[in-house]
Design an enzyme around this catalytic site. Structure first.
Site, PDB file in Angstrom:
ATOM      1  N   SER A 209       0.851  -1.223   0.132  1.00 27.33           N
ATOM      2  CA  SER A 209      -0.138   0.052   0.070  1.00 27.33           C
ATOM      3  C   SER A 209       0.752   1.301  -0.102  1.00 27.33           C
ATOM      4  O   SER A 209       0.608   2.417  -0.343  1.00 27.33           O
ATOM      5  CB  SER A 209      -0.949   0.165   1.237  1.00 27.33           C
ATOM      6  OG  SER A 209      -0.333  -0.134   2.243  1.00 27.33           O
ATOM      7  N   HIS A 265       1.706   4.949   4.120  1.00 25.87           N
ATOM      8  CA  HIS A 265       0.725   5.567   3.301  1.00 25.87           C
ATOM      9  C   HIS A 265       1.413   7.064   3.072  1.00 25.87           C
ATOM     10  O   HIS A 265       1.382   7.451   1.767  1.00 25.87           O
ATOM     11  CB  HIS A 265      -0.397   5.548   3.664  1.00 25.87           C
ATOM     12  CG  HIS A 265      -0.909   4.213   3.799  1.00 25.87           C
ATOM     13  ND1 HIS A 265      -2.236   4.111   4.234  1.00 25.87           N
ATOM     14  CD2 HIS A 265      -0.755   2.937   3.304  1.00 25.87           C
ATOM     15  CE1 HIS A 265      -2.613   2.570   4.158  1.00 25.87           C
ATOM     16  NE2 HIS A 265      -1.694   2.038   3.466  1.00 25.87           N
TER      17      HIS A 265
END
Length: 287
Positions: A209, A265
Site C-alpha cells: 500500500s 501511506h
C-alpha cells in the site's frame, strides 16, 4: 477538432517508419512541410501528448510487428495474456508478492515473516522480541529495507493491493518504461518502509500500500503537469484514495480493530508526488 502540432523535424529525418506505425494503429494524422521542416499533426492535444510519448520510444516505427494501443486507450480491452506480455515488470512484482503470500501463509507463518520483515524478531508467547536495528544492518541483512512490501496479512489485504498495483503499475510501465517502474517501486518501498518504522517504531508491518500511494501520487501530479491518456485515472479514484488516507490518519480504523500502516501511506504519497512533480515538469518542458 483543431489539429495540434506533435513534431517539427528537419526534412532529413525519415518519418516513414513512424507514419506507417500510426497508420497501423489507425491514428488520424497528417504530415505537412513548412519552412523547410516537416510537421506532424493530429486532432487534439490529448492525442498529441500520447503520440509524442510514442515517438520517444519508437522514432523509426516497428516494421516487424503490429503494435497495439495501451489497454487504457484501446476501444476494446486486450486479452489478459496480451496484457501480461505488455507489462512484464508489473507481472513480476505481483508474482513475487503472491509467492511471499504463499510462504508466509498470508501473515500466519511468523517463521518466514521474520526473514522478510523490516527487523528480525523472535516470538515469545504473545509478544515479539525484536533484534535491534543496528544489529540487523551489521549482519548484512539489507534485503529487509524492501521486502516488507511483499508481506500481506489476509486475502483481502493481498487482493486489494494486487489489484491497484496491476492498475497503476501497467500505466507507468507502458508510458515511462519498465525500468522507471522498477525504480519507482524500489524507491517508494524504501521510503514507505522507513517512514512506517519511524512512525510506529519496532513492529511487524507489510504490504504494497505504501508503494501504491507512491504510484498514485506520481500519476496524479504528472498528469496535472503533462496530461496524457495513460495517467488519466477514472474520475473519483484520486479523491477516494485521499479520503481513505485521511480516514486512516484520523484513527477511526484503529478503533475498529484494523491496523493501518499510516506512516507507509504518507511516506509513499509524499515521495510519489515529488517524483510526479519532477517527471511532469521535465515532460512539460520538452513539449
Amino acid at each position: 477538432m483543431n489539429p495540434v502540432e506533435v513534431l517539427r523535424l528537419p526534412l532529413s529525418v525519415n518519418l516513414a517508419g513512424f507514419v506507417e506505425l500510426l497508420q497501423r494503429m489507425q491514428v488520424p494524422h497528417r504530415v505537412s512541410e513548412e519552412s523547410g521542416e516537416q510537421v506532424l499533426w493530429v486532432p487534439g492535444e490529448q492525442l498529441a501528448a500520447d503520440i509524442r510519448g510514442l515517438y520517444e520510444k519508437y522514432p523509426d516505427g516497428d516494421p516487424e510487428q503490429q503494435l497495439q494501443l495501451p489497454p487504457v486507450t484501446q476501444p476494446k480491452a486486450a486479452g489478459f495474456v496480451q496484457q501480461l506480455r505488455e507489462s512484464p515488470l508489473t507481472a513480476a512484482v505481483l508474482l513475487l508478492t503472491f509467492i511471499a503470500a504463499g510462504i508466509t501463509l498470508l501473515g500466519d507463518n511468523f517463521d518466514t515473516i521474520r526473514w522478510l520483515s523490516w527487523m528480525d524478531f523472535h516470538v515469545q508467547g504473545e509478544y515479539a522480541r525484536f533484534v535491534p536495528w543496528p544489529d540487523t544492518l551489521a549482519a548484512g541483512q539489507y534485503w529487509r529495507l524492501i521486502t516488507p512490501i511483499f508481506i500481506h496479512f489476509g486475502i483481502l489485504h493481498l487482493a486489494m493491493n494486487s489489484m491497484w498495483y496491476w492498475e497503476l503499475g501497467r500505466r507507468i510501465e507502458f508510458y515511462q518504461g519498465k525500468w522507471l517502474l522498477l525504480g519507482l517501486t524500489v524507491l517508494f518501498g524504501l521510503v514507505s518502509n522507513a517512514a512506517q518504522f519511524w512512525w510506529a517504531g519496532p513492529s511487524i508491518f507489510g504490504g504494497l500500500s505504501g508503494v501504491l500511494y507512491g504510484l498514485l501520487g506520481h500519476c496524479w501530479i504528472y498528469q496535472l503537469l503533462a496530461p496524457n491518456r495513460a495517467y488519466q485515472l477514472p474520475k473519483g479514484v484520486v479523491v477516494m484514495m485521499l479520503i481513505w488516507w485521511v480516514i486512516c490518519m484520523s484513527g477511526v480504523t484503529e478503533l475498529a480493530g484494523a491496523a493501518i500502516a499510516n506512516g507507509a501511506h504518507t511516506g509513499g504519497l509524499v515521495m510519489g508526488c515529488l517524483t510526479g512533480l519532477v517527471g511532469g515538469a521535465l515532460a512539460r518542458r520538452r513539449r
